[in-house]
Design a protein around this motif. Structure first.
Motif, mmCIF file in Angstrom:
data_model
loop_
_atom_site.group_PDB
_atom_site.id
_atom_site.type_symbol
_atom_site.label_atom_id
_atom_site.label_comp_id
_atom_site.label_asym_id
_atom_site.label_seq_id
_atom_site.Cartn_x
_atom_site.Cartn_y
_atom_site.Cartn_z
ATOM 1 N N LEU A 101 -8.041 0.406 -11.076
ATOM 2 C CA LEU A 101 -9.383 0.369 -10.490
ATOM 3 C C LEU A 101 -9.711 1.716 -9.851
ATOM 4 O O LEU A 101 -10.495 1.796 -8.907
ATOM 5 N N ARG A 102 -9.102 2.780 -10.370
ATOM 6 C CA ARG A 102 -9.230 4.102 -9.732
ATOM 7 C C ARG A 102 -10.665 4.604 -9.685
ATOM 8 O O ARG A 102 -11.016 5.397 -8.811
ATOM 9 N N VAL A 103 -11.504 4.135 -10.590
ATOM 10 C CA VAL A 103 -12.890 4.580 -10.582
ATOM 11 C C VAL A 103 -13.621 4.078 -9.345
ATOM 12 O O VAL A 103 -14.638 4.662 -8.931
ATOM 13 N N TYR A 104 -13.095 3.020 -8.721
ATOM 14 C CA TYR A 104 -13.754 2.427 -7.555
ATOM 15 C C TYR A 104 -13.078 2.771 -6.230
ATOM 16 O O TYR A 104 -13.699 2.676 -5.174
ATOM 17 N N LEU A 105 -11.790 3.141 -6.266
ATOM 18 C CA LEU A 105 -11.003 3.221 -5.025
ATOM 19 C C LEU A 105 -10.301 4.567 -4.884
ATOM 20 O O LEU A 105 -9.789 5.108 -5.868
ATOM 21 N N PRO A 106 -10.231 5.105 -3.654
ATOM 22 C CA PRO A 106 -9.457 6.333 -3.432
ATOM 23 C C PRO A 106 -7.960 6.049 -3.566
ATOM 24 O O PRO A 106 -7.496 4.922 -3.381
ATOM 25 N N GLU A 107 -7.205 7.081 -3.889
ATOM 26 C CA GLU A 107 -5.782 6.917 -4.169
ATOM 27 C C GLU A 107 -5.010 6.377 -2.965
ATOM 28 O O GLU A 107 -4.084 5.580 -3.117
ATOM 29 N N ALA A 108 -5.398 6.799 -1.760
ATOM 30 C CA ALA A 108 -4.674 6.352 -0.570
ATOM 31 C C ALA A 108 -4.724 4.830 -0.432
ATOM 32 O O ALA A 108 -3.730 4.189 -0.082
ATOM 33 N N LEU A 109 -5.884 4.239 -0.714
ATOM 34 C CA LEU A 109 -6.009 2.784 -0.632
ATOM 35 C C LEU A 109 -5.247 2.102 -1.761
ATOM 36 O O LEU A 109 -4.711 1.004 -1.587
ATOM 37 N N ALA A 110 -5.192 2.739 -2.926
ATOM 38 C CA ALA A 110 -4.424 2.174 -4.031
ATOM 39 C C ALA A 110 -2.942 2.159 -3.685
ATOM 40 O O ALA A 110 -2.232 1.185 -3.978
ATOM 41 N N LEU A 111 -2.458 3.207 -3.038
ATOM 42 C CA LEU A 111 -1.052 3.256 -2.634
ATOM 43 C C LEU A 111 -0.722 2.171 -1.619
ATOM 44 O O LEU A 111 0.392 1.638 -1.594
ATOM 45 N N ASP A 112 -1.700 1.825 -0.784
ATOM 46 C CA ASP A 112 -1.476 0.755 0.201
ATOM 47 C C ASP A 112 -1.145 -0.576 -0.475
ATOM 48 O O ASP A 112 -0.504 -1.440 0.129
ATOM 49 N N ALA A 113 -1.581 -0.749 -1.714
ATOM 50 C CA ALA A 113 -1.283 -1.992 -2.422
ATOM 51 C C ALA A 113 0.215 -2.177 -2.604
ATOM 52 O O ALA A 113 0.709 -3.308 -2.679
ATOM 53 N N LEU A 114 0.979 -1.080 -2.661
ATOM 54 C CA LEU A 114 2.430 -1.190 -2.772
ATOM 55 C C LEU A 114 3.044 -1.713 -1.476
ATOM 56 O O LEU A 114 4.074 -2.394 -1.496
ATOM 57 N N LYS A 115 2.408 -1.408 -0.352
ATOM 58 C CA LYS A 115 2.877 -1.968 0.921
ATOM 59 C C LYS A 115 2.654 -3.474 0.937
ATOM 60 O O LYS A 115 3.522 -4.252 1.347
ATOM 61 N N LEU A 116 1.470 -3.882 0.471
ATOM 62 C CA LEU A 116 1.176 -5.311 0.391
ATOM 63 C C LEU A 116 2.141 -5.992 -0.579
ATOM 64 O O LEU A 116 2.656 -7.081 -0.300
ATOM 65 N N TYR A 117 2.417 -5.348 -1.705
ATOM 66 C CA TYR A 117 3.346 -5.894 -2.696
ATOM 67 C C TYR A 117 4.717 -6.126 -2.070
ATOM 68 O O TYR A 117 5.366 -7.156 -2.308
ATOM 69 N N THR A 118 5.165 -5.166 -1.265
ATOM 70 C CA THR A 118 6.460 -5.284 -0.593
ATOM 71 C C THR A 118 6.457 -6.453 0.391
ATOM 72 O O THR A 118 7.403 -7.251 0.445
ATOM 73 N N ASP A 119 5.406 -6.550 1.188
ATOM 74 C CA ASP A 119 5.286 -7.670 2.128
ATOM 75 C C ASP A 119 5.369 -9.006 1.401
ATOM 76 O O ASP A 119 6.076 -9.925 1.834
ATOM 77 N N GLU A 120 4.640 -9.114 0.303
ATOM 78 C CA GLU A 120 4.559 -10.401 -0.383
ATOM 79 C C GLU A 120 5.896 -10.805 -0.988
ATOM 80 O O GLU A 120 6.241 -11.993 -1.033
ATOM 81 N N GLY A 121 6.673 -9.823 -1.452
ATOM 82 C CA GLY A 121 8.003 -10.154 -1.949
ATOM 83 C C GLY A 121 8.874 -10.739 -0.859
ATOM 84 O O GLY A 121 9.601 -11.722 -1.075
#
Length: 320
Positions: A101-121
């Motif tokens: 979804l890079r056309v809609y979101l800055p890279e910093a916010l996309a990287l934050d998704a990996l933090k959420l991914y870690t939490d959810e695991g």
């Protein structure tokens, strides 16, 4: 020096503040004693707010039977959460983190998704651990049947055109993470056991962050969608919300049969709970935060889009 976007991220200070790491004692789930030893202790709160447990047909049950019945429901909730973390939420996080979804979101916010991914695991791990502990105490069987909610959501995603699938996964993650906080609060209010309360609180603290994150991303993405995409996803969102509230009748029939209710009594208990009006009220209540985010993003300013939510029963006809 960090950018303003990074400083304002819901995940600011994540390494030190995420409950799953900063407060390990909350998720170190330990239950001592067996069901026989603890059968006379009221583990769960029973009141008029729990329409299932307060149904007249269940009043003759003793504390031990009621404990078991509620434990079955709690295990079902925990198992559903653990499965949802990696089958529903993390696919959405992957879409964001991989830059789809890079056309809609800055890279910093996309990287934050990996933090959420870690939490959810980690959430999936300690939730499954708690479920097993409760099953052991109450000698409940593990049930490996299909999860009707997950199946409904996956079928919904699979049915959309391939070019819309990534955004649909985002919308699924957005709905799931903005409504889970209310579901957790409801379960916490019905538990009288401190270990269960602590575990759910740790999960809730992280999910507040996740809800803010997905809400922030939705507010960025929605205005960038063209009219056709807004129309498509405006119709899709009520369907996603409904899929998240898929009713599991076989489960409820089974646990009521286990405490001795015959088919007629089981149907009386479930008639209202499984009814359309009750399920709709439950969905509206749990999706309250989700609907607020949609309102702030201007979704309901479009008469056609608002009409879809009214038709789905998520908004009143006179909503302005």
């Amino acid at each position: 020096m960090r950018s303003r976007k990074e400083a304002d991220s819901p995940f600011k200070g994540w390494i030190d503040t995420a409950s799953v790491r900063a407060k390990p004692s909350l998720t170190d789930f330990d239950l001592s004693g067996g069901a026989g030893e603890l059968s006379g202790v009221q583990w769960f709160v029973f009141g008029n707010t729990d329409e299932f447990m307060s149904h007249p047909a269940l009043r003759p049950l003793g504390v031990a039977e009621r404990n078991r019945l509620y434990a079955e429901r709690l295990v079902h909730f925990l198992d559903d959460m653990a499965l949802s973390e990696h089958r529903i939420v993390n696919p959405a996080a992957q879409v964001i983190a991989e830059g789809r979804l890079r056309v809609y979101l800055p890279e910093a916010l996309a990287l934050d998704a990996l933090k959420l991914y870690t939490d959810e695991g980690y959430h999936a791990w300690f939730t499954a651990q708690a479920s097993r502990a409760i099953r052991d105490v109450f000698r409940l069987e593990a049930h490996d049947g299909p999860n009707l909610k997950v199946a409904a959501i996956e079928a919904l995603v699979a049915d959309v055109p391939p070019d819309r699938r990534d955004m649909t996964w985002f919308m699924v993650g957005f709905v799931g993470e903005t409504m889970i906080t209310q579901a957790l609060v409801e379960v916490m209010r019905s538990s009288a056991h401190s270990a269960i309360q602590r575990m759910l609180l740790a999960h809730l603290e992280d999910e507040w962050v996740h809800a803010r994150y997905f809400g922030h991303l939705f507010a960025l993405i929605w205005p960038q969608l063209d009219a056709r995409s807004q129309a498509f996803f405006g119709q899709m969102l009520p369907r996603i919300m409904a899929a998240f509230h898929t009713w599991d009748d076989p489960f409820h029939q089974r646990i009521l049969a286990h405490v001795g209710l015959d088919a007629h009594a089981r149907d009386r208990v479930l008639a209202k709970l499984a009814g359309e009006s009750h399920q709709l009220a439950r969905m509206r209540h749990r999706c309250g935060n989700t609907l607020q985010v949609l309102e702030r993003a201007g979704v309901f300013k479009d008469d056609d889009l608002r009409a879809h939510f009214v038709l789905a029963g998520l908004l009143d006809r006179g909503h302005a």
